[in-house]
Design a protein around this motif. Structure first.
Motif, PDB file in Angstrom:
ATOM      1  N   LEU A 195       5.465  -0.866 -13.071  1.00 55.66           N
ATOM      2  CA  LEU A 195       6.132  -0.947 -11.768  1.00 55.66           C
ATOM      3  C   LEU A 195       5.166  -1.445 -10.696  1.00 55.66           C
ATOM      4  O   LEU A 195       5.502  -2.335  -9.894  1.00 55.66           O
ATOM      5  N   LYS A 196       3.952  -0.904 -10.669  1.00 60.03           N
ATOM      6  CA  LYS A 196       2.970  -1.319  -9.659  1.00 60.03           C
ATOM      7  C   LYS A 196       2.598  -2.792  -9.829  1.00 60.03           C
ATOM      8  O   LYS A 196       2.462  -3.530  -8.844  1.00 60.03           O
ATOM      9  N   HIS A 197       2.438  -3.218 -11.074  1.00 66.58           N
ATOM     10  CA  HIS A 197       2.083  -4.610 -11.332  1.00 66.58           C
ATOM     11  C   HIS A 197       3.229  -5.542 -10.929  1.00 66.58           C
ATOM     12  O   HIS A 197       3.010  -6.572 -10.276  1.00 66.58           O
TER      13      HIS A 197
ATOM     14  N   ASN B 119       0.817  -1.217   0.000  1.00 61.94           N
ATOM     15  CA  ASN B 119       0.000   0.000   0.000  1.00 61.94           C
ATOM     16  C   ASN B 119       0.851   1.268   0.000  1.00 61.94           C
ATOM     17  O   ASN B 119       0.572   2.233   0.721  1.00 61.94           O
ATOM     18  N   LEU B 120       1.891   1.254  -0.811  1.00 57.62           N
ATOM     19  CA  LEU B 120       2.784   2.401  -0.899  1.00 57.62           C
ATOM     20  C   LEU B 120       2.221   3.450  -1.853  1.00 57.62           C
ATOM     21  O   LEU B 120       1.569   3.119  -2.850  1.00 57.62           O
ATOM     22  N   THR B 121       2.496   4.712  -1.568  1.00 58.94           N
ATOM     23  CA  THR B 121       2.193   5.762  -2.534  1.00 58.94           C
ATOM     24  C   THR B 121       3.153   5.636  -3.718  1.00 58.94           C
ATOM     25  O   THR B 121       4.161   4.913  -3.643  1.00 58.94           O
ATOM     26  N   ASP B 122       2.878   6.355  -4.783  1.00 62.70           N
ATOM     27  CA  ASP B 122       3.772   6.298  -5.934  1.00 62.70           C
ATOM     28  C   ASP B 122       5.192   6.706  -5.552  1.00 62.70           C
ATOM     29  O   ASP B 122       6.168   6.056  -5.962  1.00 62.70           O
ATOM     30  N   GLU B 123       5.331   7.776  -4.798  1.00 60.65           N
ATOM     31  CA  GLU B 123       6.658   8.243  -4.408  1.00 60.65           C
ATOM     32  C   GLU B 123       7.345   7.233  -3.489  1.00 60.65           C
ATOM     33  O   GLU B 123       8.552   6.988  -3.613  1.00 60.65           O
TER      34      GLU B 123
ATOM     35  N   ASP C  62      10.825   5.215  -4.321  1.00 61.65           N
ATOM     36  CA  ASP C  62      11.917   5.155  -3.337  1.00 61.65           C
ATOM     37  C   ASP C  62      12.311   3.713  -3.040  1.00 61.65           C
ATOM     38  O   ASP C  62      13.502   3.371  -3.008  1.00 61.65           O
ATOM     39  N   GLN C  63      11.299   2.894  -2.805  1.00 64.92           N
ATOM     40  CA  GLN C  63      11.549   1.507  -2.431  1.00 64.92           C
ATOM     41  C   GLN C  63      12.315   0.767  -3.526  1.00 64.92           C
ATOM     42  O   GLN C  63      13.291   0.047  -3.249  1.00 64.92           O
ATOM     43  N   VAL C  64      11.899   0.959  -4.767  1.00 62.47           N
ATOM     44  CA  VAL C  64      12.535   0.232  -5.880  1.00 62.47           C
ATOM     45  C   VAL C  64      13.947   0.750  -6.123  1.00 62.47           C
ATOM     46  O   VAL C  64      14.891  -0.027  -6.305  1.00 62.47           O
ATOM     47  N   GLN C  65      14.128   2.058  -6.136  1.00 61.18           N
ATOM     48  CA  GLN C  65      15.470   2.599  -6.344  1.00 61.18           C
ATOM     49  C   GLN C  65      16.419   2.157  -5.231  1.00 61.18           C
ATOM     50  O   GLN C  65      17.547   1.738  -5.499  1.00 61.18           O
ATOM     51  N   ARG C  66      15.962   2.254  -4.006  1.00 59.65           N
ATOM     52  CA  ARG C  66      16.845   1.959  -2.875  1.00 59.65           C
ATOM     53  C   ARG C  66      17.218   0.481  -2.828  1.00 59.65           C
ATOM     54  O   ARG C  66      18.375   0.128  -2.592  1.00 59.65           O
ATOM     55  N   GLN C  67      16.229  -0.379  -3.068  1.00 57.98           N
ATOM     56  CA  GLN C  67      16.503  -1.815  -3.042  1.00 57.98           C
ATOM     57  C   GLN C  67      17.441  -2.216  -4.183  1.00 57.98           C
ATOM     58  O   GLN C  67      18.336  -3.040  -4.012  1.00 57.98           O
ATOM     59  N   THR C  68      17.243  -1.615  -5.346  1.00 58.09           N
ATOM     60  CA  THR C  68      18.080  -1.939  -6.506  1.00 58.09           C
ATOM     61  C   THR C  68      19.504  -1.432  -6.302  1.00 58.09           C
ATOM     62  O   THR C  68      20.476  -2.095  -6.693  1.00 58.09           O
TER      63      THR C  68
END
Length: 452
Positions: A374-376, A41-45, A49-55
């Motif tokens: 990204l959401k999917h 249930n993350l917002t777009d921002e 953040d989550q994807v950039q940071r994890q990657t």
């Protein structure tokens, strides 16, 4: 991967499989990563953040312990060995580290220290007229041969490396000891790259490889359209070993796959292969080179990259081969691992494999479509494709196949291109280099960021 690797692996070795892959050594984790526990249930921002940071963790946590460079991939395949680090992927990783510092996931000092470690290692590593090989041993700095005769300088991989290093030099401008030292060492390396050596004695074209053992025997001229525009831009920007504009015009802007001009899915494609080829053509060069308003006599490069992306997207939505899982929220064909081995996925070579880096790194060109993907990927498919280093390299719902691997050259563009969409950070840094501005002007480019 680069066009060279596509040629070698996809054309010469079509049956090469990734079946016997072993995990590369990494730090012991106290608990096994469970993608089912990912935040929801993350917002777009928050999701960006989550994807950039994890990657980014691929380059930070999994960087080679001795050199700090980016490992070629997260598993061992094709008998690579455990020590293989990648020159171009390290350039992309350096850009990811800059993003991480700017977003305060790590401190500025930590980032500068890690990049300085990489630079000092490279200064002592094997190089050839200032040009680095595709692969190095991350412990010793010795060349790891990429193919039988590819055991010397790789100009394209070196250009990806310096794309990142130039961004670092423009970012780390403070007068601390670490940042001063980093700027100086990058400058010395940058000045030492003999780009014009790769004209093979003054020809009006750049050659990809030179080896002290094999000379020019690979004889691979760099023609467009593909991922190598950055190579010509940096070769023209060199302070000491620059090429002339005629090398660009008669070398790069020629060949069977430079101009196109045809329509695919009602979209006109200015340059490149029919249907555009794999999407990394619009990512690697443009991690640093800002396509917004960038034009020369051949193309408007934002239009080129948007057209390429729209055609790739439209093809996946059309899904002429009726693969399970393709659609408006699951698209993106580019080079990555597949159930058959490494493949240059594109509309012309469609194996039913979606590569997450394709849609995610296209964020500046198709933000709504990329965000839907990204959401999917994260919300719906994350149990299968989300990991401690972000998304896996590829997946096929049709074949019920999900990669376990990550590749540096696929992870890096996710961090960098999403950041360029959000803030334009890397574009601003790279385009602020006086050398780059001089090189672009010499080649006849126009850009709002070029100072008159």
């Amino acid at each position: 991967m680069t066009t060279k690797l596509l040629v070698l692996l996809c054309l010469l070795l079509p049956g090469l499989l990734c079946a016997q892959q072993k995990p590369a050594p990494k730090k012991a984790a106290t608990t096994k990563f469970d993608p089912r526990q990912r935040p929801r249930n993350l917002t777009d921002e928050q999701l960006l953040d989550q994807v950039q940071r994890q990657t980014f963790r691929y380059f930070w946590d999994f960087g080679h312990p001795v050199s700090g460079m980016a490992r070629e991939r997260s598993n061992v395949a094709y008998e690579y060995g455990n020590e293989v680090v990648t020159t171009g992927g390290t350039g992309f990783g350096i850009m990811a580290i800059i993003v991480a510092a700017d977003r305060k996931w790590i401190t500025r000092e930590q980032a500068a220290t890690r990049i300085l470690k990489i630079v000092k290692f490279l200064e002592k590593a094997d190089s050839f007229h200032g040009v680095f090989s595709h692969w190095l041993n991350g412990e010793t700095g010795k060349v790891i041969r990429f193919s039988q005769k590819d055991d010397g300088g790789d100009l394209v991989e070196t250009s990806f490396l310096f794309e990142g290093l130039i961004c670092a030099r423009q970012y780390f401008t403070q007068e601390t000891k670490t940042e001063q030292e980093l700027r100086n060492h990058i400058l010395w390396m940058w000045e030492g790259v003999e780009w014009n050596w790769h004209t093979q004695g003054g020809q009006n074209v750049l050659y990809w490889h030179w080896s002290p053992n094999n000379g020019w025997s690979m004889n691979h001229q760099i023609h467009g359209w593909n991922e190598c525009l950055i190579t010509y831009v940096l070769a023209a920007s060199s302070p000491k070993y620059a090429i002339d504009k005629k090398v660009y015009d008669q070398g790069w802007a020629t060949g069977d796959y430079f101009r196109n001009g045809k329509e695919f899915y009602k979209t006109k494609l200015p340059l490149g292969f029919d249907y555009g080829g794999p999407l990394f053509f619009s990512h690697y060069t443009f991690l640093g080179l800002d396509p917004r308003g960038l034009k020369d006599q051949y193309a408007d490069y934002m239009q080129q990259n948007q057209a390429h992306t729209r055609i790739n997207y439209a093809y996946c939505v059309d899904n002429p081969k009726k693969y399970k899982g393709y659609g408006p929220n699951s698209w993106g064909l580019t080079a990555s691992d597949s159930y058959k081995g490494y493949a240059a996925h594109s509309p012309s070579e469609d194996l039913g494999v979606i590569s997450p880096t394709a849609a995610l790194s296209a964020m500046p060109y198709a933000p709504a479509e990329s965000m839907a993907a990204l959401k999917h990927f994260y919300n719906d498919l994350g149990d299968n494709i989300w990991s401690e280093y972000g998304f896996v390299d590829g997946f096929s719902e049709h074949h019920n196949w999900y990669a376990k691997s990550h590749l540096a050259i696929d992870q890096g563009p996710i961090v960098g291109m999403i950041e360029n969409h959000r803030t334009g950070l890397l574009w601003k840094l790279f385009m602020s280099s006086p050398d780059v501005q001089r090189g672009l002007t010499k080649l006849g480019f126009e850009s709002p960021q070029i100072k008159k």
